[in-house]
Design a protein around this motif. Sequence first.
Motif, mmCIF file in Angstrom:
data_model
loop_
_atom_site.group_PDB
_atom_site.id
_atom_site.type_symbol
_atom_site.label_atom_id
_atom_site.label_comp_id
_atom_site.label_asym_id
_atom_site.label_seq_id
_atom_site.Cartn_x
_atom_site.Cartn_y
_atom_site.Cartn_z
ATOM 1 N N PRO A 131 0.805 -1.226 0.000
ATOM 2 C CA PRO A 131 0.000 0.000 0.000
ATOM 3 C C PRO A 131 0.841 1.281 0.000
ATOM 4 C CG PRO A 131 -0.126 -1.120 2.132
ATOM 5 C CD PRO A 131 0.543 -2.059 1.192
ATOM 6 N N ASP A 132 1.923 1.296 0.768
ATOM 7 C CA ASP A 132 2.753 2.504 0.846
ATOM 8 C C ASP A 132 3.367 2.844 -0.505
ATOM 9 O OD1 ASP A 132 2.140 2.480 3.466
ATOM 10 O OD2 ASP A 132 4.131 1.865 4.189
ATOM 11 N N VAL A 133 3.929 1.804 -1.135
ATOM 12 C CA VAL A 133 4.594 2.025 -2.415
ATOM 13 C C VAL A 133 3.560 2.399 -3.481
ATOM 14 C CG1 VAL A 133 6.088 1.007 -4.158
ATOM 15 C CG2 VAL A 133 6.352 0.358 -1.773
ATOM 16 N N THR A 134 2.429 1.698 -3.454
ATOM 17 C CA THR A 134 1.385 1.969 -4.433
ATOM 18 C C THR A 134 0.923 3.428 -4.323
ATOM 19 O OG1 THR A 134 0.692 -0.334 -4.251
ATOM 20 C CG2 THR A 134 -0.860 1.177 -5.308
ATOM 21 N N LYS A 135 0.776 3.861 -3.090
ATOM 22 C CA LYS A 135 0.350 5.244 -2.860
ATOM 23 C C LYS A 135 1.412 6.219 -3.396
ATOM 24 C CE LYS A 135 -1.248 8.260 0.899
ATOM 25 N NZ LYS A 135 -0.037 8.994 1.304
ATOM 26 N N LYS A 136 2.658 5.964 -3.025
ATOM 27 C CA LYS A 136 3.756 6.849 -3.465
ATOM 28 C C LYS A 136 3.800 6.937 -4.977
ATOM 29 C CE LYS A 136 7.269 7.952 -0.345
ATOM 30 N NZ LYS A 136 7.169 7.205 0.920
ATOM 31 N N LEU A 137 3.701 5.766 -5.600
ATOM 32 C CA LEU A 137 3.783 5.689 -7.050
ATOM 33 C C LEU A 137 2.661 6.524 -7.680
ATOM 34 C CD1 LEU A 137 5.650 4.128 -8.986
ATOM 35 C CD2 LEU A 137 4.001 2.264 -8.955
ATOM 36 N N SER A 138 1.454 6.387 -7.108
ATOM 37 C CA SER A 138 0.292 7.053 -7.703
ATOM 38 C C SER A 138 0.390 8.575 -7.569
ATOM 39 C CB SER A 138 -0.996 6.553 -7.044
ATOM 40 O OG SER A 138 -1.021 6.966 -5.690
ATOM 41 N N GLU A 139 1.233 9.025 -6.643
ATOM 42 C CA GLU A 139 1.353 10.465 -6.422
ATOM 43 C C GLU A 139 2.393 11.135 -7.313
ATOM 44 O OE1 GLU A 139 0.093 10.190 -1.681
ATOM 45 O OE2 GLU A 139 2.189 10.548 -2.254
ATOM 46 N N ILE A 140 3.157 10.324 -8.049
ATOM 47 C CA ILE A 140 4.216 10.909 -8.882
ATOM 48 C C ILE A 140 3.630 11.390 -10.211
ATOM 49 C CG2 ILE A 140 6.397 10.442 -10.080
ATOM 50 C CD1 ILE A 140 7.012 8.363 -7.925
ATOM 51 N N ASP A 141 3.967 12.629 -10.581
ATOM 52 C CA ASP A 141 3.548 13.151 -11.883
ATOM 53 C C ASP A 141 4.504 12.657 -12.950
ATOM 54 O OD1 ASP A 141 1.360 14.625 -11.052
ATOM 55 O OD2 ASP A 141 2.611 16.316 -10.429
ATOM 56 N N THR A 142 3.972 11.997 -13.950
ATOM 57 C CA THR A 142 4.835 11.503 -15.025
ATOM 58 C C THR A 142 4.989 12.602 -16.079
ATOM 59 O OG1 THR A 142 2.934 10.573 -16.170
ATOM 60 C CG2 THR A 142 4.154 9.108 -14.708
ATOM 61 N N PRO A 143 6.092 12.635 -16.800
ATOM 62 C CA PRO A 143 7.262 11.777 -16.602
ATOM 63 C C PRO A 143 8.127 12.279 -15.456
ATOM 64 C CG PRO A 143 7.655 13.273 -18.431
ATOM 65 C CD PRO A 143 6.284 13.592 -17.911
ATOM 66 N N ALA A 144 8.824 11.330 -14.826
ATOM 67 C CA ALA A 144 9.710 11.693 -13.723
ATOM 68 C C ALA A 144 10.844 10.672 -13.636
ATOM 69 C CB ALA A 144 8.925 11.700 -12.419
ATOM 70 N N PHE A 145 11.999 11.158 -13.181
ATOM 71 C CA PHE A 145 13.095 10.227 -12.909
ATOM 72 C C PHE A 145 12.798 9.519 -11.589
ATOM 73 C CE2 PHE A 145 15.475 13.504 -15.396
ATOM 74 C CZ PHE A 145 15.789 12.686 -16.468
#
Lengths: 436, 292
Positions: free
Chosen positions: B82-96
């Motif tokens: 859940p933590d990683v999924t949440k973090k991932l979903s919050e990143i604006d693509t594209p991103a390093f």
Amino acid sequence: MTSNDNKEISSHIEDITKALGDKIGKEVTVDELEKQLQKFLEYGVPIQQAKKTIIRKYGSDTSAGIKRKLLKELKPSESNVNIIGRVITVNPKEIELKGEKKRIFYGMIADESTVLPFTAWRDFNIEKGQVIQVTNAYTKPWQGIPQLNFGEYTKVEPSKEEIPGTQEIKRCKVDELKSGLGSVEIVAKILSVKEKEVDVGGKKKKVYFGIIADETGKAQFTSWHDFNLKEGEVARITGGYVKSWRGIPQLTFDEKCKVEKMSSKEIKEVNIKKYRLWELVEKGGALDVEVEGNVIEIKDGSGVIVRCPQCNRVLFDGKCKIHGSVKGIYDLRAKIVLDDGTGAVNVIINRALTEKILDKNLDELKKLYDESEDKVNDLIRDTLLAKKIKVVGNALRNGFGTTILARKIDKVEIDIKEETKRLLQEVREVSTSYET
Amino acid sequence: MRREIAWRVFADEYNDATLEVKGGGEKEPSYVITPLGAKINRVFIVGVLTDIENISEEGKMLRAHVSDPTGVFTIYSGKYQPDVTKKLSEIDTPAFVAITGKSRAFEPEKGVIYVSVRPENVCEVDEKTRNFHILETCKHTLERIEAMQEALKLSQPNVYDLQKLGYPKELCEGIINAIKHYRNIDLQRYIDLISEALNYLIPLGEELPVIEKTEMIEETPTVNEKIVPDEIENMVLEIIKDLESENGVPWDMIIEKCNEAGINKDLAEEALVSLMDKGIVFEPSLGVIKTT
Ligand SMILES: [Zn+2]
């Protein structure tokens, strides 16, 4: 490396099958031989010794069919153990057993595979340096390794067997010292030396210990005899053996060993050994190492922690498990996993280093922490996660693998352009060598 | 007990993998073996996060793609992270991004394998970190190619002989697995792959300022090695004094008593090491601690 070392396994098996002749197929199959040889090699037994041992095991009909085991093969709870080994140390010890005073003997015994501790529950007249054949001994677990026990039904006899690898002196460098090595010779600088008085079998005895080093690294030493070693001196120490403590090798020697003082020019420089992580993990631990890798995980327990002022336990919700609600003391640390693509270790970063890395002192971090616990952890993540760092410190082995207690941390940065050019050149070389 | 290594591997090599070695028991790790012998249970990748999509109705399963100069990693993150999924979903693509994750293999029919990554950790990074990672991955790939060449020179490739040449054990095992599974491994293709990745950095490299070598952070000597607070050391020392006979006290017993006193094994071990460093306790014989 000798040419023999480069010979492949199959040719060694051929040698062994030739030597064993018609015993092949009856007492042992070629497959079994190969498995055993592989096992010895995995344990680091030199190939010539491994071959000799296997040939002796199946080739001679002596010891009336008793199968001898290598020390390294022993498990922590085995009975009816038969071994041959050289006694490296033996010391008497007075104990009280069921209200009665009893004299027992303990020490270390070595064969070509390793060194193990033993306890003799009666006087077998065991002497240091002697090769003994032991029949019907048993083992007990001790510190995760088997300890040999010679009891009432055990037979201990002097043996004329040659135990390869336990007598001839092996010259080595500090970074080659590893637990189980016997009869080593080393030229090293004494970085520190302290003395202590200890009880051995009811007698007071002085022991000298400290750190030795050469250009390949550092290790601990313990001397059971006063060789008048002084800090900064260089000495050649011959005849010692190596045990390890938490994976850190420790050279142990006594009055039967030779210690010669050398010119201090013999050791020009003392270096911190650089390891790739797989090498360090394989070794277990070492004093003062340098490693590089990426921080791939920040572990729980990192960040600002609050401890009970009375017992130092970490508080949860402001409460100590024992002392209840208390005004806690703030502390800081980071626990990370460092990985270089070949191996992984834990690194513990203390308060002072963590403050420097985060460029904030504990007071500033405390304020952040009081706003929200996550803020400090987020800061640690943002600062360290995925970054490449260089760590210097002592590496210790424990149940979780290898842990480095960081003494120094550098960020690793490179000139991308220069490194790219260098690698392109290297790739071209591989490419041409591959095409030819 | 050994922690799985996070391999550095380009997407193209990873996606070429058609061999999964499954662990026997429940706790036994599984590995994806690449044609160059990377024996992957865990990877560390840095690249460009190009897209994230919800593939379950509740939005609890994400599929994302991370691109490097050679290809694209497929990432699946679900409700068990859940933590990683949440973090991932919050990143604006594209991103390093940098991702540490577990290798996954899906075999819809025999011989057809799709590999993906299930993330354990994800964070945004800068371009410099990404470029550094490309170089590191080039080096690791090159080492695998060299080890593979050495292995193929042996008349009967085996882990032992390969290890003697100085390669890490896991790599040697992976290479022997790969040689058995993959026919006619095209090494030149992977050499070209590295060149491609390096050339990708050249125009970028021209624009990069020269970076200072290293930034030194060194601890002040006054707080040297003070990892365990004195209080814990004192408690451990009291425990040792309590327990010891004239011959000292076994290591295990100290740890056990410390445990009872609420000092976990980690802390107790640190404290013991520190006490030894200070010469307050020492080890008269293997595994036995004694005060001085
Ligand atoms: Zn408390």
